[in-house]
Design a protein around this motif. Structure first.
Motif, PDB file in Angstrom:
ATOM      1  N   ILE A 203       0.813  -1.178  -0.076  1.00 53.43           N
ATOM      2  CA  ILE A 203       0.216   0.029   0.010  1.00 53.43           C
ATOM      3  C   ILE A 203       1.037   1.214  -0.019  1.00 53.43           C
ATOM      4  N   TRP A 204       0.650   2.304  -0.879  1.00 49.36           N
ATOM      5  CA  TRP A 204       1.304   3.406  -0.923  1.00 49.36           C
ATOM      6  C   TRP A 204       0.738   4.630  -0.523  1.00 49.36           C
ATOM      7  N   ASN A 205       0.989   5.453   0.274  1.00 51.20           N
ATOM      8  CA  ASN A 205       0.348   6.620   0.598  1.00 51.20           C
ATOM      9  C   ASN A 205       1.014   7.707   0.456  1.00 51.20           C
ATOM     10  N   ILE A 206       0.508   8.656  -0.598  1.00 43.45           N
ATOM     11  CA  ILE A 206       1.117   9.968  -0.883  1.00 43.45           C
ATOM     12  C   ILE A 206       0.232  11.167  -0.640  1.00 43.45           C
ATOM     13  N   PRO A 207       1.095  12.251  -0.098  1.00 38.44           N
ATOM     14  CA  PRO A 207       0.133  13.208   0.200  1.00 38.44           C
ATOM     15  C   PRO A 207      -0.051  14.203  -1.151  1.00 38.44           C
ATOM     16  N   ASP A 208      -1.104  15.080  -1.285  1.00 39.28           N
ATOM     17  CA  ASP A 208      -1.347  15.839  -2.658  1.00 39.28           C
ATOM     18  C   ASP A 208      -0.397  17.023  -2.858  1.00 39.28           C
ATOM     19  N   HIS A 209       0.231  17.453  -1.714  1.00 41.99           N
ATOM     20  CA  HIS A 209       1.166  18.334  -1.772  1.00 41.99           C
ATOM     21  C   HIS A 209       2.527  17.884  -1.327  1.00 41.99           C
ATOM     22  N   ASP A 210       3.048  17.204  -2.064  1.00 39.02           N
ATOM     23  CA  ASP A 210       4.144  16.521  -1.774  1.00 39.02           C
ATOM     24  C   ASP A 210       5.285  17.167  -2.516  1.00 39.02           C
ATOM     25  N   THR A 211       6.553  17.510  -1.793  1.00 44.43           N
ATOM     26  CA  THR A 211       7.520  18.336  -2.575  1.00 44.43           C
ATOM     27  C   THR A 211       8.491  17.119  -3.335  1.00 44.43           C
ATOM     28  N   PHE A 212       8.131  15.946  -3.139  1.00 43.57           N
ATOM     29  CA  PHE A 212       9.124  14.916  -3.725  1.00 43.57           C
ATOM     30  C   PHE A 212       8.210  13.911  -4.936  1.00 43.57           C
ATOM     31  N   PHE A 213       7.051  13.433  -4.478  1.00 46.77           N
ATOM     32  CA  PHE A 213       6.329  12.753  -5.092  1.00 46.77           C
ATOM     33  C   PHE A 213       5.094  13.562  -6.031  1.00 46.77           C
ATOM     34  N   LYS A 214       5.331  14.040  -6.997  1.00 43.72           N
ATOM     35  CA  LYS A 214       4.440  14.834  -7.937  1.00 43.72           C
ATOM     36  C   LYS A 214       3.536  13.811  -8.602  1.00 43.72           C
ATOM     37  N   SER A 215       2.394  14.619  -9.110  1.00 44.10           N
ATOM     38  CA  SER A 215       1.257  13.864  -9.666  1.00 44.10           C
ATOM     39  C   SER A 215       1.477  12.864 -10.864  1.00 44.10           C
ATOM     40  N   ASN A 216       2.470  13.241 -11.853  1.00 43.79           N
ATOM     41  CA  ASN A 216       2.932  12.567 -12.793  1.00 43.79           C
ATOM     42  C   ASN A 216       3.847  11.466 -12.187  1.00 43.79           C
ATOM     43  N   GLU A 217       4.457  11.502 -11.213  1.00 45.85           N
ATOM     44  CA  GLU A 217       5.231  10.396 -10.670  1.00 45.85           C
ATOM     45  C   GLU A 217       4.188   9.417  -9.872  1.00 45.85           C
ATOM     46  N   VAL A 218       3.038   9.862  -9.464  1.00 42.47           N
ATOM     47  CA  VAL A 218       2.217   8.970  -8.817  1.00 42.47           C
ATOM     48  C   VAL A 218       1.664   8.215 -10.102  1.00 42.47           C
ATOM     49  N   ASP A 219       1.483   8.983 -11.247  1.00 44.90           N
ATOM     50  CA  ASP A 219       0.678   7.983 -12.628  1.00 44.90           C
ATOM     51  C   ASP A 219       1.875   7.025 -12.930  1.00 44.90           C
ATOM     52  N   ILE A 220       3.025   7.209 -12.944  1.00 44.98           N
ATOM     53  CA  ILE A 220       4.145   6.263 -13.216  1.00 44.98           C
ATOM     54  C   ILE A 220       4.065   5.204 -12.219  1.00 44.98           C
ATOM     55  N   LEU A 221       3.881   5.295 -11.272  1.00 41.95           N
ATOM     56  CA  LEU A 221       3.783   4.199 -10.084  1.00 41.95           C
ATOM     57  C   LEU A 221       2.639   3.357 -10.494  1.00 41.95           C
ATOM     58  N   LYS A 222       1.310   4.186 -10.546  1.00 41.93           N
ATOM     59  CA  LYS A 222       0.138   3.455 -10.847  1.00 41.93           C
ATOM     60  C   LYS A 222       0.210   2.741 -12.017  1.00 41.93           C
ATOM     61  N   ARG A 223       0.950   3.282 -13.235  1.00 40.45           N
ATOM     62  CA  ARG A 223       0.934   2.392 -14.337  1.00 40.45           C
ATOM     63  C   ARG A 223       1.845   1.035 -14.479  1.00 40.45           C
ATOM     64  N   ILE A 224       2.723   1.288 -13.744  1.00 40.76           N
ATOM     65  CA  ILE A 224       3.631   0.355 -13.602  1.00 40.76           C
ATOM     66  C   ILE A 224       3.344  -0.971 -12.720  1.00 40.76           C
ATOM     67  N   MET A 225       2.888  -0.461 -11.474  1.00 41.46           N
ATOM     68  CA  MET A 225       2.216  -1.770 -10.428  1.00 41.46           C
ATOM     69  C   MET A 225       0.969  -1.903 -10.840  1.00 41.46           C
ATOM     70  N   GLY A 226       0.255  -1.089 -11.422  1.00 43.66           N
ATOM     71  CA  GLY A 226      -1.295  -1.629 -11.980  1.00 43.66           C
ATOM     72  C   GLY A 226      -0.950  -2.718 -12.868  1.00 43.66           C
ATOM     73  N   LYS A 227       0.098  -2.759 -13.882  1.00 38.44           N
ATOM     74  CA  LYS A 227       0.146  -3.642 -14.948  1.00 38.44           C
ATOM     75  C   LYS A 227       0.275  -5.058 -13.967  1.00 38.44           C
ATOM     76  N   LYS A 228       1.120  -4.995 -12.938  1.00 35.84           N
ATOM     77  CA  LYS A 228       1.132  -6.130 -12.138  1.00 35.84           C
ATOM     78  C   LYS A 228      -0.181  -6.611 -11.597  1.00 35.84           C
ATOM     79  N   VAL A 229      -0.885  -5.864 -11.127  1.00 36.16           N
ATOM     80  CA  VAL A 229      -2.099  -6.153 -10.683  1.00 36.16           C
ATOM     81  C   VAL A 229      -2.922  -6.981 -11.725  1.00 36.16           C
ATOM     82  N   LYS A 230      -2.835  -6.483 -12.892  1.00 34.46           N
ATOM     83  CA  LYS A 230      -3.813  -7.115 -13.986  1.00 34.46           C
ATOM     84  C   LYS A 230      -2.920  -8.154 -14.417  1.00 34.46           C
TER      85      LYS A 230
END
Length: 280
Positions: A203-230
C-alpha cells in the motif's frame, strides 16, 4: 476507529505524546540496534511474527515511531522493531520553520520571512547534507536489521516505512534477497527504476502536496504497479491523501482536520492490511 487514543490538542509540532513502553538495544558489529516492543496482550504465530518500522530521516530521536510501534504491537499482537538505521540523524527542530505540517501553514507569512528562515535552516543543517543525499549505508543497515530478525527465528516479516524509511523500503522490496512479505509505504521518494522489481503486496500513501512525489510520478507508479495487478494478480493500492503534506502519516498536526483523517486512515488501513498477511 482511532488508532491512537489522544486528543489532537496534545500533539505539539507533530510530536506524538506519550512515553514508549518498549526497550532499546544498541548496535554491535553484527546487530543493528533499535527499539523493540511486544504486545501487552499475548502474541500470535508462536511469537515468530515481526513488524519492522522504518522511521523518517530524524530516526529514533523523535519518539513518534516508537509510539506508533506500541500501538501496532497491541493491535497486531506481534513483535515490533524500529531499527536505528540512520547514523547521525539531523534534529527535527532544525526544520520546524520551513517544513510545513499542512499545506496552508505559512500561507500568510511574507516571502522575505520565509527566505530568512530558509537561510537560517541551511546554516543550522548543512552538516547533515550527506545524511540526506547518500542512502547507501542506510540501506545496508536496514537490510541487516531485517536479516537479524530472520536469524533470530522470525518467519513472518512485515514492514511500514515513513518518509526516508519508505524510500529505504523501496530498495529492500526490490532486492533479490527480499524477505519482507508485505509493506506499507508512506510518503516515500519516487524510485521508478525499482518498481519493476517489487513483487510483494504493498500500500502506498502519498500526500497531494508533496515536495518529492508529484502527480505525474504517482501516475508512473500506478501504471507500472497496476500492470502487475492485471497480469500477476499482485495486491497493490495507492492512495493520494487530499490536503496533506510530506510527513502526515507519522508526524501529524492533528488539529488540521484533513491531516487527522489521513493519519487515522493510513494507520488503520495498515493494521487491516497486515492482519490479512500475518500468517501467510
Amino acid at each position: 476507529m482511532s488508532f491512537l487514543s489522544f486528543s489532537p490538542c496534545c500533539v505539539k509540532g507533530g510530536i506524538l505524546p506519550g512515553v514508549p513502553r518498549g526497550d532499546y538495544d544498541t548496535s554491535t558489529l553484527k546487530k543493528v540496534g533499535g527499539y523493540h516492543v511486544n504486545s501487552s496482550d499475548g502474541m500470535i504465530g508462536d511469537g515468530k511474527v515481526a513488524l519492522v518500522i522504518f522511521a523518517d530521516i530524524f530516526g529514533l530521536q523523535v519518539p513518534n515511531c516508537q509510539i506508533l510501534a506500541d500501538g501496532f504491537s497491541d493491535e497486531l499482537k506481534c513483535h515490533v522493531f524500529v531499527p536505528d538505521y540512520i547514523p547521525n540523524p539531523p534534529p527535527n527542530s532544525a526544520f520546524t520553520q520551513v517544513a510545513k505540517t499542512f499545506p496552508e501553514e505559512y500561507a500568510n507569512r511574507p516571502w522575505y520571512i520565509s527566505l530568512i528562515e530558509w537561510i537560517k535552516t541551511i546554516f543550522k543543517a548543512w552538516k547533515w547534507i550527506p545524511t540526506f543525499l547518500f542512502q547507501g549505508n542506510q540501506i545496508r543497515l536496514a537490510q541487516a536489521a531485517v536479516d537479524n530478525l530472520i536469524t533470530e527465528g522470525y518467519t513472518t516479516i512485515m514492514s511500514i516505512g515513513y518518509c526516508r524509511g519508505a524510500t529505504i523500503l523501496e530498495y529492500l522490496l526490490s532486492s533479490s534477497s527480499n524477505v519482507i512479505q508485505c509493506a506499507v509505504l508512506c510518503h516515500p521518494e519516487p524510485k521508478p527504476r525499482l518498481y519493476n522489481h517489487i513483487n510483494r503486496p504493498t500500500i502506498w500513501n502519498i500526500p497531494d502536496h508533496d515536495t518529492f512525489f508529484k502527480s505525474n510520478e504517482v501516475d508512473i507508479l500506478k501504471r507500472i504497479m497496476g500492470k502487475k495487478v492485471k497480469d500477476q494478480g499482485l495486491e497493490f493500492e495507492c492512495f493520494v491523501h487530499k490536503d496533506t503534506v510530506h510527513g502526515f502519516a507519522n508526524r501529524p498536526t492533528l488539529d488540521h482536520e484533513a491531516t487527522k483523517i489521513a493519519f487515522e486512515k493510513v494507520n488503520n488501513d495498515a493494521i487491516e492490511f497486515f492482519k490479512r498477511h500475518l500468517l501467510q
